[in-house]
Scaffold this motif. Structure first.
Motif, PDB file in Angstrom:
ATOM      1  N   LEU A  55     -35.528 -38.696  43.124  1.00 42.28           N
ATOM      2  CA  LEU A  55     -35.015 -39.414  44.326  1.00 42.28           C
ATOM      3  C   LEU A  55     -35.650 -39.088  45.515  1.00 42.28           C
ATOM      4  O   LEU A  55     -35.399 -38.085  45.826  1.00 42.28           O
ATOM      5  CB  LEU A  55     -33.449 -39.447  44.595  1.00 42.28           C
ATOM      6  CG  LEU A  55     -33.001 -40.388  45.675  1.00 42.28           C
ATOM      7  CD1 LEU A  55     -33.238 -41.691  45.582  1.00 42.28           C
ATOM      8  CD2 LEU A  55     -31.513 -39.933  45.878  1.00 42.28           C
ATOM      9  N   ASP A  56     -36.553 -39.986  46.163  1.00 40.08           N
ATOM     10  CA  ASP A  56     -37.116 -39.611  47.554  1.00 40.08           C
ATOM     11  C   ASP A  56     -36.639 -39.982  48.611  1.00 40.08           C
ATOM     12  O   ASP A  56     -36.121 -41.198  48.839  1.00 40.08           O
ATOM     13  CB  ASP A  56     -38.609 -40.265  47.474  1.00 40.08           C
ATOM     14  CG  ASP A  56     -39.362 -40.054  48.763  1.00 40.08           C
ATOM     15  OD1 ASP A  56     -38.621 -39.111  49.666  1.00 40.08           O
ATOM     16  OD2 ASP A  56     -40.522 -40.287  48.923  1.00 40.08           O
ATOM     17  N   ILE A  57     -35.649 -38.934  49.391  1.00 40.26           N
ATOM     18  CA  ILE A  57     -34.943 -39.373  50.456  1.00 40.26           C
ATOM     19  C   ILE A  57     -35.592 -40.295  51.512  1.00 40.26           C
ATOM     20  O   ILE A  57     -34.820 -40.364  52.910  1.00 40.26           O
ATOM     21  CB  ILE A  57     -34.283 -37.972  50.946  1.00 40.26           C
ATOM     22  CG1 ILE A  57     -35.078 -37.094  51.708  1.00 40.26           C
ATOM     23  CG2 ILE A  57     -33.015 -37.667  49.913  1.00 40.26           C
ATOM     24  CD1 ILE A  57     -34.103 -35.997  52.454  1.00 40.26           C
ATOM     25  N   THR A  63     -27.803 -22.572  58.785  1.00 43.44           N
ATOM     26  CA  THR A  63     -27.879 -21.285  57.901  1.00 43.44           C
ATOM     27  C   THR A  63     -29.124 -20.995  58.436  1.00 43.44           C
ATOM     28  O   THR A  63     -30.063 -21.385  58.999  1.00 43.44           O
ATOM     29  CB  THR A  63     -27.514 -21.487  56.690  1.00 43.44           C
ATOM     30  OG1 THR A  63     -27.511 -20.170  56.064  1.00 43.44           O
ATOM     31  CG2 THR A  63     -28.693 -22.245  55.856  1.00 43.44           C
ATOM     32  N   ALA A  64     -29.482 -19.575  57.831  1.00 40.90           N
ATOM     33  CA  ALA A  64     -30.843 -18.841  58.167  1.00 40.90           C
ATOM     34  C   ALA A  64     -31.339 -18.219  57.207  1.00 40.90           C
ATOM     35  O   ALA A  64     -30.461 -17.676  56.182  1.00 40.90           O
ATOM     36  CB  ALA A  64     -30.558 -18.139  59.599  1.00 40.90           C
ATOM     37  N   TRP A  65     -32.300 -17.779  57.148  1.00 40.64           N
ATOM     38  CA  TRP A  65     -33.233 -16.686  56.319  1.00 40.64           C
ATOM     39  C   TRP A  65     -32.802 -16.816  54.924  1.00 40.64           C
ATOM     40  O   TRP A  65     -32.414 -16.043  54.321  1.00 40.64           O
ATOM     41  CB  TRP A  65     -32.771 -15.242  56.893  1.00 40.64           C
ATOM     42  CG  TRP A  65     -33.417 -15.123  58.192  1.00 40.64           C
ATOM     43  CD1 TRP A  65     -33.685 -16.095  59.028  1.00 40.64           C
ATOM     44  CD2 TRP A  65     -33.655 -13.669  58.797  1.00 40.64           C
ATOM     45  NE1 TRP A  65     -34.137 -15.230  60.226  1.00 40.64           N
ATOM     46  CE2 TRP A  65     -34.414 -13.916  60.125  1.00 40.64           C
ATOM     47  CE3 TRP A  65     -33.700 -12.490  58.238  1.00 40.64           C
ATOM     48  CZ2 TRP A  65     -34.657 -12.969  60.792  1.00 40.64           C
ATOM     49  CZ3 TRP A  65     -33.908 -11.297  58.886  1.00 40.64           C
ATOM     50  CH2 TRP A  65     -34.475 -11.670  60.407  1.00 40.64           C
ATOM     51  N   VAL A  66     -32.857 -18.000  54.343  1.00 36.56           N
ATOM     52  CA  VAL A  66     -32.133 -18.185  53.012  1.00 36.56           C
ATOM     53  C   VAL A  66     -33.230 -17.590  51.918  1.00 36.56           C
ATOM     54  O   VAL A  66     -34.465 -17.878  51.853  1.00 36.56           O
ATOM     55  CB  VAL A  66     -32.135 -19.752  52.641  1.00 36.56           C
ATOM     56  CG1 VAL A  66     -31.667 -20.112  51.182  1.00 36.56           C
ATOM     57  CG2 VAL A  66     -31.226 -20.545  53.649  1.00 36.56           C
TER      58      VAL A  66
HETATM   59  N1  LIG Z   1     -35.328 -21.639  53.355  1.00 37.78           N
HETATM   60  C1  LIG Z   1     -34.841 -21.283  54.458  1.00 37.78           C
HETATM   61  O1  LIG Z   1     -34.986 -19.807  54.759  1.00 37.78           O
HETATM   62  C2  LIG Z   1     -34.075 -21.838  55.242  1.00 37.78           C
HETATM   63  C3  LIG Z   1     -33.477 -21.223  56.358  1.00 37.78           C
HETATM   64  C4  LIG Z   1     -32.409 -22.048  57.011  1.00 37.78           C
HETATM   65  C5  LIG Z   1     -31.900 -23.141  56.629  1.00 37.78           C
HETATM   66  N2  LIG Z   1     -32.619 -23.826  55.601  1.00 37.78           N
HETATM   67  C6  LIG Z   1     -32.169 -25.181  54.909  1.00 37.78           C
HETATM   68  O2  LIG Z   1     -31.466 -24.866  53.837  1.00 37.78           O
HETATM   69  C7  LIG Z   1     -31.493 -26.150  53.254  1.00 37.78           C
HETATM   70  C8  LIG Z   1     -31.863 -25.750  51.829  1.00 37.78           C
HETATM   71  O3  LIG Z   1     -33.190 -25.111  51.947  1.00 37.78           O
HETATM   72  P1  LIG Z   1     -33.927 -24.467  50.490  1.00 37.78           P
HETATM   73  O4  LIG Z   1     -34.456 -23.099  50.927  1.00 37.78           O
HETATM   74  O5  LIG Z   1     -33.079 -24.634  49.370  1.00 37.78           O
HETATM   75  O6  LIG Z   1     -35.244 -25.458  50.487  1.00 37.78           O
HETATM   76  P2  LIG Z   1     -36.177 -25.746  49.430  1.00 37.78           P
HETATM   77  O7  LIG Z   1     -36.073 -24.352  48.499  1.00 37.78           O
HETATM   78  O8  LIG Z   1     -37.762 -25.834  49.826  1.00 37.78           O
HETATM   79  O9  LIG Z   1     -35.685 -27.058  48.613  1.00 37.78           O
HETATM   80  C9  LIG Z   1     -35.515 -27.978  49.097  1.00 37.78           C
HETATM   81  C10 LIG Z   1     -36.011 -29.256  48.088  1.00 37.78           C
HETATM   82  O10 LIG Z   1     -36.048 -30.470  48.712  1.00 37.78           O
HETATM   83  C11 LIG Z   1     -37.169 -31.154  47.858  1.00 37.78           C
HETATM   84  N3  LIG Z   1     -37.508 -32.451  48.916  1.00 37.78           N
HETATM   85  C12 LIG Z   1     -38.634 -32.270  49.644  1.00 37.78           C
HETATM   86  N4  LIG Z   1     -38.715 -33.477  50.260  1.00 37.78           N
HETATM   87  C13 LIG Z   1     -38.067 -34.400  49.379  1.00 37.78           C
HETATM   88  C14 LIG Z   1     -37.916 -35.742  49.458  1.00 37.78           C
HETATM   89  N5  LIG Z   1     -38.484 -36.560  50.213  1.00 37.78           N
HETATM   90  N6  LIG Z   1     -37.004 -36.392  48.451  1.00 37.78           N
HETATM   91  C15 LIG Z   1     -36.070 -35.302  47.833  1.00 37.78           C
HETATM   92  N7  LIG Z   1     -36.148 -34.145  47.879  1.00 37.78           N
HETATM   93  C16 LIG Z   1     -37.261 -33.506  48.715  1.00 37.78           C
HETATM   94  C17 LIG Z   1     -37.921 -30.206  47.550  1.00 37.78           C
HETATM   95  O11 LIG Z   1     -39.011 -30.642  46.574  1.00 37.78           O
HETATM   96  P3  LIG Z   1     -40.401 -29.955  46.583  1.00 37.78           P
HETATM   97  O12 LIG Z   1     -40.347 -28.666  46.516  1.00 37.78           O
HETATM   98  O13 LIG Z   1     -40.882 -30.907  45.533  1.00 37.78           O
HETATM   99  O14 LIG Z   1     -40.974 -30.422  47.708  1.00 37.78           O
HETATM  100  C18 LIG Z   1     -37.271 -29.002  47.359  1.00 37.78           C
HETATM  101  O15 LIG Z   1     -37.062 -28.939  45.785  1.00 37.78           O
HETATM  102  C19 LIG Z   1     -32.547 -27.055  53.874  1.00 37.78           C
HETATM  103  O16 LIG Z   1     -31.834 -27.951  54.621  1.00 37.78           O
HETATM  104  C20 LIG Z   1     -33.280 -26.226  54.876  1.00 37.78           C
HETATM  105  O17 LIG Z   1     -33.611 -26.686  55.852  1.00 37.78           O
HETATM  106  C21 LIG Z   1     -33.540 -23.167  54.812  1.00 37.78           C
END
Ligand SMILES: NC(=O)c1ccc[n+]([C@@H]2O[C@H](COP(=O)([O-])OP(=O)(O)OC[C@H]3O[C@@H](n4cnc5c(N)ncnc54)[C@H](OP(=O)(O)O)[C@@H]3O)[C@@H](O)[C@H]2O)c1
Length: 299
Positions: A35-37, A148-151
Motif C-alpha cells: 500500500l503506497d500512501i 518523537t525523536a532519535w528513534v
Molecule cells: N527514525 C527517527 O529517528 C525518527 C525520529 C523522529 C520521528 N520519526 C518518525 O517516526 C515514524 C516512524 O519512523 P521509523 O524510524 O520507523 O521509519 P522507517 O524505519 O524509515 O520506516 C518507515 C516505513 O515507511 C515506508 N514507506 C515509505 N514510503 C512509503 C509509502 N509511500 N507508502 C507506504 N509506506 C512507505 C518505508 O518503506 P521503505 O523503507 O521501502 O521506503 C518504511 O518501511 C515516522 O513518522 C518518522 O517520521 C522517526
C-alpha cells in the motif's frame, strides 16, 4: 476490532506488528509494496476492503539528508500520505494515530519543546512532517499525532547500528557533542500507541490531538554513542571500547540542518493520557541483546 498498521516494515511498524501479535490483536500490517500512501484511491479501496477500526500510520520518508534534493517524494509521503489517510478515516469514521518528529522545531530553544511551541523546521523533512501534522489536524477530529525523536530499534539502519559497526572497525570515532535530544526505542513508542488503541477499543474517553513522547534522559549524540559502546562491551559484543572524540556540529556537515536542541517536553501525555516516559537505556539493552542472540554485529 482490526488495527491497520501502515509502514509495517519500518522500525516502528515492525514493533507495532510484533506487539499487536503478542497482544492477540486482529491486525493487518502493510508496507510500501502492498500500500503506497501517496496513492489516495488505493488507500480508499484498501481501507474499504479491510474495514479497520483504527489506522496507525508508521510510514514516512525518513532519509533526512536525501530529502533535501528529493522534495517531491518527501512531501508526497510525509504531507500528502497523512492527508489521504486522514480523509479515509473521516470516510470510515475511525481514528488515526499518526507519528511526527522533533525536526519540526529549529532547536534554538534552550529548554525542552512543548506542544504549544511554534514549529520552525530547518529542512525539507521537518517541513514535510509539519505539513503532514497540519493536514491530519485540519481533516480529522479523532486523531493522535505523537511527536518523537532519535528513534532506534533492532530493525533497519539507525544510529545504534552505525555506532556499533564503526566501533568494531575503528579505535577512534568522532561524534557530535553539541546537539541534545532524547533517544527513543521504537518498542516503547509502539507500546504507547497500542495502549491508546486499547483505550479506544474500550471506548474510554481520549483527549485527541498533539502529544510529545520520547525516552529519558535527555543526552547528546556523543553520550549516546558512549552508552552504546559501553553496553555492547559489557554484553561481549565489542572486544574493546573505542575512544569517542566529541566534535561540534560544524565539524560534521550534513545536507539537512539538525536542531541543536531536540528535547521534547512530555508532560502533556503524562497528564492527559497517564503515559510515562521510559528509560531509553533499557530499550537499547533489549536491542543489543536481540542482536547478540541473532549473532548480528557481534565480534
Ligand atoms: N527514525 C527517527 O529517528 C525518527 C525520529 C523522529 C520521528 N520519526 C518518525 O517516526 C515514524 C516512524 O519512523 P521509523 O524510524 O520507523 O521509519 P522507517 O524505519 O524509515 O520506516 C518507515 C516505513 O515507511 C515506508 N514507506 C515509505 N514510503 C512509503 C509509502 N509511500 N507508502 C507506504 N509506506 C512507505 C518505508 O518503506 P521503505 O523503507 O521501502 O521506503 C518504511 O518501511 C515516522 O513518522 C518518522 O517520521 C522517526
Amino acid at each position: 476490532m482490526t488495527v491497520l498498521i501502515i509502514g509495517a516494515a519500518g522500525q516502528l511498524g515492525t514493533e507495532l506488528c510484533l506487539r499487536s501479535k503478542e497482544r492477540g490483536y486482529n491486525f493487518v500490517g502493510v508496507d510500501y509494496n502492498e500500500l503506497d500512501i501517496t496513492n489516495e484511491s488505493s488507500i480508499q479501496a484498501f481501507v474499504a476492503h479491510i474495514n479497520p477500526t483504527i489506522i496507525i500510520n508508521a510510514a514516512a520518508y525518513t532519509a533526512v539528508d536525501r530529502a533535501e534534493t528529493d522534495i517531491a517524494s518527501v512531501f508526497a509521503v510525509n504531507r500528502d500520505g497523512p492527508l489521504y489517510l486522514a480523509r479515509s478515516c473521516v470516510k470510515a469514521d475511525i481514528p488515526l494515530l499518526h507519528v511526527s518528529t522533533d525536526y519540526v522545531f529549529d532547536g534554538r530553544k534552550s529548554a525542552p519543546y512543548h506542544e504549544t511551541d511554534t514549529p520552525n523546521p530547518q529542512g525539507a523533512y521537518g517541513q514535510s512532517k509539519l505539513e503532514g501534522e497540519t493536514a491530519v489536524a485540519n481533516t480529522l477530529e479523532k486523531y493522535i499525532t505523537l511527536r518523537t525523536a532519535w528513534v532506534f530499534s533492532a530493525t533497519g539502519n539507525n544510529f545504534v547500528r552505525t555506532i556499533l559497526r564503526l566501533a568494531k572497525e575503528h579505535d577512534e570515532l568522532s561524534v557530535v557533542a553539541d546537539q541534545t535530544g532524547a533517544p527513543t526505542w521504537a518498542g516503547d513508542i509502539a507500546e504507547v500507541l497500542l495502549e491508546i488503541v486499547d483505550r479506544i477499543h474500550q471506548s474510554m474517553t481520549i483527549t485527541w490531538g498533539l502529544y510529545h513522547y520520547t525516552g529519558v534522559p535527555v543526552t547528546t549524540w556523543h553520550a549516546f554513542a558512549e552508552t552504546i559502546c559501553q553496553q555492547a562491551f559489557e554484553l561481549g559484543m565489542l572486544n574493546k571500547k573505542p575512544f569517542i572524540k566529541p566534535i561540534s556540529t560544524s565539524e560534521y556537515p550534513t545536507a539537512a540542518k539538525r536542531p541543536q536542541n531536540s528535547a521534547l517536553a512530555c508532560a502533556r501525555i503524562q497528564e492527559e493520557l497517564l503515559i510515562s516516559q521510559t528509560d531509553w537505556r533499557k530499550g537499547l539493552e533489549q536491542v543489543l541483546i536481540q542482536w547478540k542472540k541473532n549473532n548480528e554485529l557481534s565480534t
